[in-house]
Design an enzyme around this catalytic site. Structure first.
Site, PDB file in Angstrom:
ATOM      1  N   GLU A  89       0.849  -1.208   0.000  1.00 11.29           N
ATOM      2  CA  GLU A  89       0.000   0.000   0.000  1.00 11.29           C
ATOM      3  C   GLU A  89       0.876   1.247   0.000  1.00 11.29           C
ATOM      4  O   GLU A  89       2.098   1.177   0.067  1.00 11.29           O
ATOM      5  CB  GLU A  89      -0.905   0.019   1.244  1.00 11.29           C
ATOM      6  CG  GLU A  89      -2.194  -0.773   1.125  1.00 11.29           C
ATOM      7  CD  GLU A  89      -3.245  -0.083   0.252  1.00 11.29           C
ATOM      8  OE1 GLU A  89      -2.934   0.968  -0.358  1.00 11.29           O
ATOM      9  OE2 GLU A  89      -4.374  -0.592   0.172  1.00 11.29           O
ATOM     10  N   ASN A 102     -10.297   4.459   1.854  1.00  8.20           N
ATOM     11  CA  ASN A 102      -9.371   4.339   0.737  1.00  8.20           C
ATOM     12  C   ASN A 102      -9.610   5.455  -0.284  1.00  8.20           C
ATOM     13  O   ASN A 102     -10.456   6.328  -0.083  1.00  8.20           O
ATOM     14  CB  ASN A 102      -9.526   2.969   0.056  1.00  8.20           C
ATOM     15  CG  ASN A 102      -8.626   1.901   0.650  1.00  8.20           C
ATOM     16  OD1 ASN A 102      -7.427   2.119   0.835  1.00  8.20           O
ATOM     17  ND2 ASN A 102      -9.194   0.750   0.961  1.00  8.20           N
ATOM     18  N   ASP A 142      -9.902   0.625  -4.114  1.00  6.33           N
ATOM     19  CA  ASP A 142      -8.863   0.700  -3.088  1.00  6.33           C
ATOM     20  C   ASP A 142      -8.175   2.067  -3.221  1.00  6.33           C
ATOM     21  O   ASP A 142      -8.842   3.088  -3.184  1.00  6.33           O
ATOM     22  CB  ASP A 142      -7.896  -0.478  -3.233  1.00  6.33           C
ATOM     23  CG  ASP A 142      -7.145  -0.782  -1.940  1.00  6.33           C
ATOM     24  OD1 ASP A 142      -6.500   0.131  -1.402  1.00  6.33           O
ATOM     25  OD2 ASP A 142      -7.197  -1.922  -1.480  1.00  6.33           O
TER      26      ASP A 142
END
Length: 292
Positions: A19, A147, A198
């Site tokens: 991430e 997100n 995401d």
């Protein structure tokens, strides 16, 4: 439509939960996190580097050539790239053992939006905050998996999602200060589609590029919400895109192995690796964060 451009593996290291991809415009390199492994990764001049932390770390912005602002379980800290030293800046949910930080990105007014979520994705346990010049304010609460935090090129809008809702929200900002001036409304709705939104990033034309968990792709949408192209990747759980490279026409994307079967942990599997593709859209350098 699908943007035709062959993907390449940027880094072979496999992340449990990759991430927080960030291209540092002064160092000309990519930084990204493996949240569950509590690591920060980069690759400078072909040399892979990794730093280990005592708690989960998830997102960053650059402060200057040698320093990053990093979001972690207990708040925000300043990280020295050259020495690895960590200096706490401000606490966020430090007393809440249930939550950790998740998505985050610097805004055009040199602030930083950071989010929290339950370590086991507990329902509505998280929130979204903004840090700006020493002050932190909670902007949204009762969020499950925050997100897609990113911003329009002129700083007029912020975008974000609570992934389980499958809706990306858009919120108007004061272009001088960066603080919200209206309630958010629905910008993109993926309710009837597979996968969930995401991480996300915008390009210089105001298109938003969204990585989809469970669909193995990054898809771009113009300011009106129309698709401008889709980039397919071999990892099923694509997580966070970032523009970079000398011309900012390279799109990087992280991925995750979390929850996948044991076969995906083999080195030959693409799951969890970090990828890149050259595309016919140009990104913007991420703004730095001003601490005071």
């Amino acid at each position: 439509m699908t943007v035709e451009s062959k993907y390449l593996v940027y880094d072979e290291r496999k992340c449990e939960l990759g991430e927080g991809a960030l291209w540092h415009p002064e160092l000309n390199c990519l930084f990204w996190f493996d949240i569950l492994s509590k690591t920060l990764n980069t690759n400078i001049d072909g040399e892979a580097k990794q730093w280990n932390f005592a708690e989960c770390v998830s997102a960053a912005a650059w402060i200057d050539k040698n320093s990053l602002l990093i979001s972690c379980e207990t708040g925000l800290c300043e990280f020295s790239i050259s020495t690895g030293d960590i200096v706490p800046i401000i606490q966020i949910e430090a007393e809440n053992s249930i939550t950790r930080s998740n998505d985050g990105r610097a805004d055009r007014q040199h602030g930083f939006w950071v989010s929290t979520m339950g370590k086991n994705a507990e329902n509505e346990a998280g929130a979204i905050y903004r840090f700006c010049r020493g002050e932190v304010r909670k902007l949204h609460d009762n969020v499950t998996i925050p997100n897609s935090i990113c911003f329009s090129p002129n700083g007029e809008y912020a975008y974000f999602t609570d992934t389980p809702t499958k809706k990306i929200m858009r919120q108007a900002l004061d272009q001088a200060t960066g603080w919200p001036i209206s309630d958010p409304d629905v910008y993109l709705d993926f309710t009837n589609q597979n996968g969930g939104p995401d991480g996300a990033v915008t390009d210089k034309n105001g298109n938003i590029w969204v990585a989809f968990w469970g669909r193995g792709c990054v898809e771009g949408f113009d300011p009106s919400g129309n698709s401008v192209g889709r980039l397919n990747f071999p990892a099923t759980q694509t997580t966070c895109p970032a523009f970079g490279g000398q011309d900012f026409k390279t799109l990087f994307v992280t991925s995750a192995m979390e929850g996948l079967s044991e076969e995906h942990r083999d080195a030959s599997s693409p799951q969890g690796k970090t990828f890149y593709r050259s595309i016919d859209f140009r990104g913007l350098p991420e703004p730095n964060v001003v601490l005071k």
